[in-house]
Design a protein around this motif. Structure first.
Motif, short mmCIF file in Angstrom:
data_model
loop_
_atom_site.label_atom_id
_atom_site.label_comp_id
_atom_site.label_asym_id
_atom_site.label_seq_id
_atom_site.Cartn_x
_atom_site.Cartn_y
_atom_site.Cartn_z
N TYR A 258 0.82 -1.22 0.00
CA TYR A 258 0.00 0.00 0.00
C TYR A 258 0.85 1.26 0.00
O TYR A 258 0.39 2.32 -0.41
N ILE A 261 1.43 2.35 -3.55
CA ILE A 261 0.18 2.83 -4.19
C ILE A 261 -0.16 4.24 -3.72
O ILE A 261 -0.50 5.12 -4.51
N ILE A 262 -0.04 4.48 -2.44
CA ILE A 262 -0.35 5.80 -1.90
C ILE A 262 0.64 6.83 -2.41
O ILE A 262 0.28 7.96 -2.75
N ASP A 264 2.31 6.73 -5.28
CA ASP A 264 2.01 7.03 -6.69
C ASP A 264 0.79 7.93 -6.82
O ASP A 264 0.74 8.82 -7.68
N TYR A 265 -0.20 7.75 -5.96
CA TYR A 265 -1.44 8.57 -6.02
C TYR A 265 -1.13 10.05 -5.77
O TYR A 265 -1.55 10.92 -6.51
N PHE A 266 -0.35 10.31 -4.71
CA PHE A 266 -0.07 11.70 -4.40
C PHE A 266 0.87 12.33 -5.41
O PHE A 266 0.82 13.54 -5.64
N LYS A 268 0.77 11.68 -8.65
CA LYS A 268 -0.09 12.03 -9.80
C LYS A 268 -0.94 13.28 -9.48
O LYS A 268 -1.17 14.13 -10.32
N VAL A 269 -1.41 13.35 -8.22
CA VAL A 269 -2.18 14.54 -7.83
C VAL A 269 -1.31 15.80 -7.91
O VAL A 269 -1.76 16.86 -8.37
#
Length: 273
Positions: A258, A261-262, A264-266, A268-269
């Motif tokens: 996780y 994943i977290i 990569d999410y931030f 992209k944001v």
């Protein structure tokens, strides 16, 4: 007029115009004045003037209705009421009985009555109204008017008035009333969470049991104490990588995989913003 000025003098001397400050209906007008060209007068003075006039008229009416009782109280005989004809005939003896007779026969077509009316009318032209006044009563009234005007002028120019006012008298009573308001005792036995305790709560002591009442380190020291220079072991933080400042408890409970994943999410944001 004399009665009105005397009452006005008493009202001004005892500062009775301040009573309008205690009346909710007139209190907003106190200290203000209407827009009158070349003349300035406060509303409370206008109110006081009208009240004085009403009181004067009331006094005159009461005196007129009780004139016999008033004369009887001072042991004098009340004078008989006289009409204008009686006063004129008493002042001018040449019209004695002629004026009344001519007035009673004013509508008669009789030659004698017509001639009497003509003769009396010519004699009445010489009657002066000032001769019909009560000189003694007029002198008393004028003296009272002059004295009241002098004292009023003295008050207006010097400001000399009584040291009391309606507000001072009312302040002598609690809450502006004649009765003492009831004292409401607070119920101190009720458990109110919003109340602030004024004494430290008692510490229960059981027999044979030692209780540790020492304070932990830092107790009783608020932010103000720290700002005033009291000793502390605070060390300013240094710029470290974000990973080293993260909570270790977070990483311990985060499932495997996780974290990427977290991350990569931030990322992209951040790129999209």
């Amino acid at each position: 007029m004399a009665i009105s000025l005397i009452i006005l003098l008493i009202a001004v001397f005892f500062n009775l115009d301040e009573i309008f400050k205690l009346i909710p209906l007139t209190e907003p007008y106190v200290g203000l004045s209407p827009d009158i060209p070349f003349f300035t007068v406060n509303y409370e003075t206008i109110f006081l003037f009208f009240i004085v006039c009403l009181i004067s008229l009331l006094i005159l009416e009461l005196v007129d209705r009780n004139r016999k009782r008033i004369y009887k109280a001072v042991k004098k005989t009340a004078p008989q009421r006289r009409n204008t004809q009686d006063v004129v005939e008493e002042t001018y003896p040449e019209l004695k009985d002629r004026l009344k007779t001519a007035y009673d026969n004013r509508d008669s077509d009789n030659f004698i009555a017509v001639e009497l009316t003509r003769s009396v009318s010519s004699d009445v032209e010489g009657v002066s109204s000032t001769d019909l006044l009560d000189k003694k009563r007029l002198a008393y009234s004028l003296g009272a008017i002059v004295a009241a005007c002098l004292f009023l002028g003295l008050i207006f120019f010097t400001g000399f008035t009584a040291p009391v006012s309606p507000g001072d008298i009312l302040d002598k009573f609690p809450n502006g009333s004649l009765t003492q308001p009831p004292i409401i005792e607070e119920n101190t036995s009720s458990n109110n969470s919003s109340s602030i305790p004024t004494e430290a709560p008692p510490i229960a002591n059981a027999p044979g049991v030692d209780i540790d009442i020492t304070l932990p380190p830092g107790a009783g020291m608020g932010p103000g104490d720290m700002l005033e220079g009291s000793e502390n072991n605070f060390t300013p933080s240094k710029p470290y990588p974000p990973e080293s400042l993260s909570s270790q408890h977070f990483y311990d409970n985060l499932p495997a995989g996780y974290q990427d994943i977290i991350k990569d999410y931030f990322e992209k944001v951040a790129e999209n913003s």
